[in-house]
Design a protein around this motif. Structure first.
Motif, PDB file in Angstrom:
ATOM      1  N   LEU A  58       0.852  -1.190   0.000  1.00 16.20           N
ATOM      2  CA  LEU A  58       0.000   0.000   0.000  1.00 16.20           C
ATOM      3  C   LEU A  58       0.889   1.242   0.000  1.00 16.20           C
ATOM      4  O   LEU A  58       1.653   1.475   0.925  1.00 16.20           O
ATOM      5  CB  LEU A  58      -0.918   0.031   1.225  1.00 16.20           C
ATOM      6  CG  LEU A  58      -1.846   1.253   1.323  1.00 16.20           C
ATOM      7  CD1 LEU A  58      -2.761   1.345   0.110  1.00 16.20           C
ATOM      8  CD2 LEU A  58      -2.677   1.206   2.599  1.00 16.20           C
ATOM      9  N   ASP A 110       0.492  -7.776  -4.599  1.00 18.55           N
ATOM     10  CA  ASP A 110      -0.742  -7.033  -4.860  1.00 18.55           C
ATOM     11  C   ASP A 110      -0.460  -5.578  -4.499  1.00 18.55           C
ATOM     12  O   ASP A 110      -0.428  -5.198  -3.330  1.00 18.55           O
ATOM     13  CB  ASP A 110      -1.887  -7.587  -4.003  1.00 18.55           C
ATOM     14  CG  ASP A 110      -3.220  -6.891  -4.303  1.00 18.55           C
ATOM     15  OD1 ASP A 110      -3.220  -5.903  -5.070  1.00 18.55           O
ATOM     16  OD2 ASP A 110      -4.249  -7.322  -3.768  1.00 18.55           O
ATOM     17  N   TYR A 111      -0.202  -4.754  -5.519  1.00 21.36           N
ATOM     18  CA  TYR A 111       0.169  -3.351  -5.309  1.00 21.36           C
ATOM     19  C   TYR A 111      -1.059  -2.452  -5.356  1.00 21.36           C
ATOM     20  O   TYR A 111      -1.861  -2.524  -6.282  1.00 21.36           O
ATOM     21  CB  TYR A 111       1.167  -2.928  -6.392  1.00 21.36           C
ATOM     22  CG  TYR A 111       1.495  -1.450  -6.389  1.00 21.36           C
ATOM     23  CD1 TYR A 111       2.442  -0.933  -5.510  1.00 21.36           C
ATOM     24  CD2 TYR A 111       0.857  -0.575  -7.269  1.00 21.36           C
ATOM     25  CE1 TYR A 111       2.753   0.416  -5.506  1.00 21.36           C
ATOM     26  CE2 TYR A 111       1.155   0.780  -7.272  1.00 21.36           C
ATOM     27  CZ  TYR A 111       2.108   1.273  -6.384  1.00 21.36           C
ATOM     28  OH  TYR A 111       2.396   2.613  -6.395  1.00 21.36           O
ATOM     29  N   GLN A 112      -1.198  -1.616  -4.321  1.00 25.78           N
ATOM     30  CA  GLN A 112      -2.312  -0.673  -4.238  1.00 25.78           C
ATOM     31  C   GLN A 112      -1.768   0.736  -4.014  1.00 25.78           C
ATOM     32  O   GLN A 112      -0.867   0.924  -3.197  1.00 25.78           O
ATOM     33  CB  GLN A 112      -3.238  -1.042  -3.073  1.00 25.78           C
ATOM     34  CG  GLN A 112      -3.815  -2.449  -3.126  1.00 25.78           C
ATOM     35  CD  GLN A 112      -4.876  -2.599  -4.193  1.00 25.78           C
ATOM     36  OE1 GLN A 112      -5.691  -1.705  -4.400  1.00 25.78           O
ATOM     37  NE2 GLN A 112      -4.859  -3.719  -4.893  1.00 25.78           N
ATOM     38  N   ASN A 113      -2.305   1.722  -4.752  1.00 26.55           N
ATOM     39  CA  ASN A 113      -1.901   3.112  -4.577  1.00 26.55           C
ATOM     40  C   ASN A 113      -3.127   3.935  -4.205  1.00 26.55           C
ATOM     41  O   ASN A 113      -4.091   4.000  -4.968  1.00 26.55           O
ATOM     42  CB  ASN A 113      -1.254   3.653  -5.854  1.00 26.55           C
ATOM     43  CG  ASN A 113      -0.534   4.976  -5.632  1.00 26.55           C
ATOM     44  OD1 ASN A 113      -1.070   5.897  -5.013  1.00 26.55           O
ATOM     45  ND2 ASN A 113       0.690   5.065  -6.129  1.00 26.55           N
ATOM     46  N   ASN A 118      -9.472   5.628   0.344  1.00 26.27           N
ATOM     47  CA  ASN A 118      -8.756   4.573  -0.370  1.00 26.27           C
ATOM     48  C   ASN A 118      -7.807   3.825   0.550  1.00 26.27           C
ATOM     49  O   ASN A 118      -7.668   2.598   0.468  1.00 26.27           O
ATOM     50  CB  ASN A 118      -7.974   5.154  -1.550  1.00 26.27           C
ATOM     51  CG  ASN A 118      -8.857   5.580  -2.702  1.00 26.27           C
ATOM     52  OD1 ASN A 118     -10.029   5.213  -2.755  1.00 26.27           O
ATOM     53  ND2 ASN A 118      -8.313   6.359  -3.615  1.00 26.27           N
ATOM     54  N   MET A 174      -8.289  -0.135   0.894  1.00 27.75           N
ATOM     55  CA  MET A 174      -7.182  -0.932   0.346  1.00 27.75           C
ATOM     56  C   MET A 174      -6.477  -1.728   1.427  1.00 27.75           C
ATOM     57  O   MET A 174      -6.071  -2.877   1.210  1.00 27.75           O
ATOM     58  CB  MET A 174      -6.196  -0.025  -0.391  1.00 27.75           C
ATOM     59  CG  MET A 174      -6.738   0.539  -1.685  1.00 27.75           C
ATOM     60  SD  MET A 174      -5.619   1.744  -2.460  1.00 27.75           S
ATOM     61  CE  MET A 174      -6.531   2.095  -3.982  1.00 27.75           C
ATOM     62  N   LYS A 223      -8.636  -4.635   2.177  1.00 27.20           N
ATOM     63  CA  LYS A 223      -8.547  -5.607   1.075  1.00 27.20           C
ATOM     64  C   LYS A 223      -7.311  -6.500   1.225  1.00 27.20           C
ATOM     65  O   LYS A 223      -7.395  -7.731   1.110  1.00 27.20           O
ATOM     66  CB  LYS A 223      -8.482  -4.871  -0.265  1.00 27.20           C
ATOM     67  CG  LYS A 223      -8.259  -5.770  -1.487  1.00 27.20           C
ATOM     68  CD  LYS A 223      -8.195  -4.930  -2.754  1.00 27.20           C
ATOM     69  CE  LYS A 223      -8.009  -5.799  -4.000  1.00 27.20           C
ATOM     70  NZ  LYS A 223      -6.691  -6.464  -4.034  1.00 27.20           N
TER      71      LYS A 223
END
Length: 323
Positions: free
Chosen positions: A38, A71-74, A81, A85, A88
């Motif tokens: 994240l 699993d990359y989240q920005n 968010n 995220m 998640k």
């Protein structure tokens, strides 16, 4: 009868074979480590930290597409968010989660007390309430700090503008790590007998106006490592160049885009350190609670030569303070 026995034998053999394949596949899946990431917002320093993180994992044998799934989240600087995220990544039962920058690190840490968490590009893990202490975190969180010597940064700025009567500081007051650095810089400047003028910006949309206002009232500016100002570094650079005001930044990447100089860290190298810490956790060789928070292995002076010339300063005259 013989035929029936033969068919039964073949069926059993087939089931055993299928069972063996399923078991092997399960073992293979178990060998693949799932890592959630994240990142609070996209900008050069944090992007480099993520790149370095993957490099560090790879050097320790964890390769994406082979035995590693990321699993990359920005979050793009959105609090909503960050929470969704984080939830998640926890729900997916990641083997480990990386938080890049203080808001992302805090969000992930709030979402789980069980999954190992490593963080990077965080100035003060203890002040951010991520660890009990830097020497012995005591929880499921550890990582690397991007804290630099604020005194050296201010000494650098004062060596560039030795006759300065007022120095400006800009940062986002909503970022805990930025406020910590700003407070430290203020103390150093006051101790040096220099007046301090502080301006804050809540979003990148506020950066230009804040910079223009401050640059017209000071002889030099300090910007700590700050996600909001890093993201708008080019805007800041344009203003300080027009106003002829030297700016020292906590981030070397901001210097390249819109500052004059910095004694800072290489975020890719910092990310690489973090990746190697993560690898030890994934391999079962260490636990976050027992892993001391690590500082950057080296600091370096970075000077934007084009900016120096635009300000009428000889780049060679800019030297790193010894202490």
């Amino acid at each position: 009868m013989h035929l029936r026995k033969l068919m039964t034998g073949i069926s059993l053999a087939g089931l055993l074979l299928l069972g063996g394949c399923s078991s092997k596949k399960a073992d293979d899946n178990k060998a693949v480590k799932h890592v959630g990431v994240l990142q609070v917002v996209q900008h050069p320093s944090l992007d480099k930290a993520y790149k370095g993180f993957k490099k560090g994992l790879k050097e320790e044998g964890y390769v994406e597409g082979k035995n590693l799934k990321i699993d990359y989240q920005n979050a793009q600087n959105s609090q909503d968010n960050l929470k969704s995220m984080s939830d998640k990544l926890v729900k997916e039962k990641s083997d480990l989660i990386l938080g890049i920058a203080t808001p992302a690190a805090q969000s992930v840490a709030n979402a789980t007390q069980d999954i190992p968490v490593v963080v990077t590009a965080v100035t003060d893990l203890k002040a951010a309430k991520l660890v009990n202490s830097n020497a012995k975190p005591g929880r499921n969180v550890t990582g690397t700090t991007d804290m630099v010597s604020i005194k050296r940064q201010i000494d650098l700025l004062l060596s560039i503008v030795p006759k300065a009567k007022t120095i400006g500081i800009m940062y986002n007051a909503g970022e805990a790590n930025s406020k910590i650095q700003a407070d430290m810089a203020t103390a150093v400047l006051k101790n040096a007998g220099v007046k301090v003028l502080i301006k804050t910006a809540n979003t990148t949309n506020d950066v230009q106006q804040v910079t223009e206002t401050l640059a017209s009232k000071v002889q030099g500016i300090f910007v700590p490592t700050d996600n909001t100002f890093d993201s708008a570094a080019s805007v800041v650079g344009k203003v300080v160049k027009e106003k002829k005001v030297p700016l020292v930044a906590g981030s070397t990447d901001q210097v390249k885009t819109g500052g004059l100089a910095s004694i800072g860290i290489d975020y890719e190298a910092l990310g690489e350190q973090t990746g190697k810490m993560a690898a030890k956790i994934l391999a079962g060789k260490a636990k976050p609670a027992d892993m001391p928070v690590e500082k950057a292995h080296d600091m370096r002076l970075v000077v934007n030569k084009k900016m120096a010339k635009a300000l009428g300063i000889d780049p060679k005259s800019i030297k790193a303070p010894k202490n």
